[in-house]
Design a protein around this motif. Structure first.
Motif, PDB file in Angstrom:
ATOM      1  N   THR A  70       0.837  -1.124   0.107  1.00 36.68           N
ATOM      2  CA  THR A  70      -0.072  -0.226  -0.204  1.00 36.68           C
ATOM      3  C   THR A  70       0.680   1.621   0.397  1.00 36.68           C
ATOM      4  O   THR A  70       0.375   2.288  -0.692  1.00 36.68           O
ATOM      5  CB  THR A  70      -1.683  -0.138   0.920  1.00 36.68           C
ATOM      6  OG1 THR A  70      -0.473   0.577   2.058  1.00 36.68           O
ATOM      7  CG2 THR A  70      -2.002  -1.307   1.734  1.00 36.68           C
ATOM      8  N   ALA A  71       1.841   1.079   0.562  1.00 34.97           N
ATOM      9  CA  ALA A  71       3.067   2.299   0.718  1.00 34.97           C
ATOM     10  C   ALA A  71       2.494   3.744   0.573  1.00 34.97           C
ATOM     11  O   ALA A  71       2.536   4.730   0.822  1.00 34.97           O
ATOM     12  CB  ALA A  71       3.382   2.139  -0.620  1.00 34.97           C
ATOM     13  N   GLY A  72       1.602   3.796   1.848  1.00 33.85           N
ATOM     14  CA  GLY A  72       1.028   4.287   2.368  1.00 33.85           C
ATOM     15  C   GLY A  72      -0.443   4.850   2.163  1.00 33.85           C
ATOM     16  O   GLY A  72      -0.884   6.192   2.537  1.00 33.85           O
ATOM     17  N   CYS A  73      -0.608   4.122   1.051  1.00 35.79           N
ATOM     18  CA  CYS A  73      -1.662   4.299  -0.052  1.00 35.79           C
ATOM     19  C   CYS A  73      -3.034   3.946   1.492  1.00 35.79           C
ATOM     20  O   CYS A  73      -3.015   3.180   1.832  1.00 35.79           O
ATOM     21  CB  CYS A  73      -2.185   4.112  -0.816  1.00 35.79           C
ATOM     22  SG  CYS A  73      -0.760   4.643  -2.330  1.00 35.79           S
ATOM     23  N   ILE A  74      -3.927   4.552   0.592  1.00 36.49           N
ATOM     24  CA  ILE A  74      -5.911   3.367   1.669  1.00 36.49           C
ATOM     25  C   ILE A  74      -6.245   2.238   0.255  1.00 36.49           C
ATOM     26  O   ILE A  74      -6.470   2.727  -0.540  1.00 36.49           O
ATOM     27  CB  ILE A  74      -6.382   4.649   1.477  1.00 36.49           C
ATOM     28  CG1 ILE A  74      -6.038   5.223   2.985  1.00 36.49           C
ATOM     29  CG2 ILE A  74      -8.074   3.820   2.369  1.00 36.49           C
ATOM     30  CD1 ILE A  74      -7.329   6.754   2.315  1.00 36.49           C
ATOM     31  N   ALA A  75      -6.591   1.321   1.149  1.00 33.10           N
ATOM     32  CA  ALA A  75      -6.500  -0.132  -0.278  1.00 33.10           C
ATOM     33  C   ALA A  75      -7.483  -0.526   0.500  1.00 33.10           C
ATOM     34  O   ALA A  75      -7.819  -0.323   1.730  1.00 33.10           O
ATOM     35  CB  ALA A  75      -4.911  -1.000   0.019  1.00 33.10           C
ATOM     36  N   VAL A  76      -8.252  -1.077  -1.108  1.00 35.85           N
ATOM     37  CA  VAL A  76      -9.685  -1.323  -0.959  1.00 35.85           C
ATOM     38  C   VAL A  76     -10.030  -2.196  -1.640  1.00 35.85           C
ATOM     39  O   VAL A  76      -9.088  -2.686  -2.676  1.00 35.85           O
ATOM     40  CB  VAL A  76     -10.959  -0.437  -1.066  1.00 35.85           C
ATOM     41  CG1 VAL A  76     -11.406   0.209   0.040  1.00 35.85           C
ATOM     42  CG2 VAL A  76     -10.570   0.802  -2.295  1.00 35.85           C
ATOM     43  N   THR A  77     -10.902  -3.497  -1.997  1.00 37.16           N
ATOM     44  CA  THR A  77     -11.084  -3.791  -2.923  1.00 37.16           C
ATOM     45  C   THR A  77     -10.907  -4.006  -3.692  1.00 37.16           C
ATOM     46  O   THR A  77     -11.873  -2.657  -4.099  1.00 37.16           O
ATOM     47  CB  THR A  77     -12.317  -5.285  -2.244  1.00 37.16           C
ATOM     48  OG1 THR A  77     -13.754  -4.918  -2.671  1.00 37.16           O
ATOM     49  CG2 THR A  77     -11.833  -5.486  -0.944  1.00 37.16           C
ATOM     50  N   ASP A  78     -11.193  -4.721  -5.201  1.00 40.09           N
ATOM     51  CA  ASP A  78     -11.097  -4.135  -6.367  1.00 40.09           C
ATOM     52  C   ASP A  78     -12.824  -3.094  -6.841  1.00 40.09           C
ATOM     53  O   ASP A  78     -12.949  -2.537  -7.641  1.00 40.09           O
ATOM     54  CB  ASP A  78     -10.802  -5.004  -7.422  1.00 40.09           C
ATOM     55  CG  ASP A  78      -9.081  -5.610  -7.630  1.00 40.09           C
ATOM     56  OD1 ASP A  78      -8.435  -4.601  -7.219  1.00 40.09           O
ATOM     57  OD2 ASP A  78      -8.813  -6.451  -7.904  1.00 40.09           O
ATOM     58  N   ARG A  79     -13.301  -4.254  -6.268  1.00 37.09           N
ATOM     59  CA  ARG A  79     -15.042  -4.135  -6.664  1.00 37.09           C
ATOM     60  C   ARG A  79     -15.180  -2.377  -5.693  1.00 37.09           C
ATOM     61  O   ARG A  79     -16.096  -1.788  -6.073  1.00 37.09           O
ATOM     62  CB  ARG A  79     -15.968  -4.863  -6.006  1.00 37.09           C
ATOM     63  CG  ARG A  79     -17.459  -4.600  -5.859  1.00 37.09           C
ATOM     64  CD  ARG A  79     -17.975  -5.017  -7.343  1.00 37.09           C
ATOM     65  NE  ARG A  79     -19.575  -4.868  -7.844  1.00 37.09           N
ATOM     66  CZ  ARG A  79     -19.799  -3.620  -8.579  1.00 37.09           C
ATOM     67  NH1 ARG A  79     -18.817  -2.811  -9.483  1.00 37.09           N
ATOM     68  NH2 ARG A  79     -20.349  -2.410  -8.765  1.00 37.09           N
TER      69      ARG A  79
END
Length: 125
Positions: A97-106
């Protein structure tokens, strides 16, 4: 993560993944943290390394000034994004994630369709 309409009504909620050091505001490039505070959705990338991505306006002027006062870079390229595209192995990197905000593809597909550039985003632990 909450997605609100213009009248501050909740449209949708999503669980999120954060950087490997999820506590505390991002201060420097490579610190593994996600920015906290008020930013803006400022760009979108349909050809992202991840399944769609929406850019967050980090760093702002205060972030830049703080990092420069320490002689460091504040970092940048913070996004809300889905999972890695085929060919990217997240187990081969310390923090995909490198500090990002990750969610599922959908979920990023829904968010990408709902949230427009210029939308304020409030990020708090």
């Amino acid at each position: 993560m909450l997605v609100l309409d213009g009248a501050d009504r909740v449209l949708q909620t999503y669980p999120v993944g954060l950087g490997f050091a999820p506590e505390g505001h991002k201060q420097f490039e490579g610190d593994g943290r996600t920015p906290e505070g008020v930013y803006t959705i400022d760009r979108r990338n349909p050809n992202s390394t991840y399944h769609l991505s929406i850019g967050i306006s980090y760093p702002n002027e205060a972030d830049i000034a703080f990092a420069e006062a320490q002689g460091l870079s504040p970092g940048g390229d913070i996004f809300i994004h889905g999972g890695p595209r085929p060919g990217i192995d997240p187990t081969n990197v310390r923090d995909w994630t490198a500090g990002c905000i990750a969610v599922t593809d959908r979920e990023i597909e829904d968010i990408y369709a709902m949230v427009k550039d210029g939308t304020p985003i409030h990020i708090f632990a």
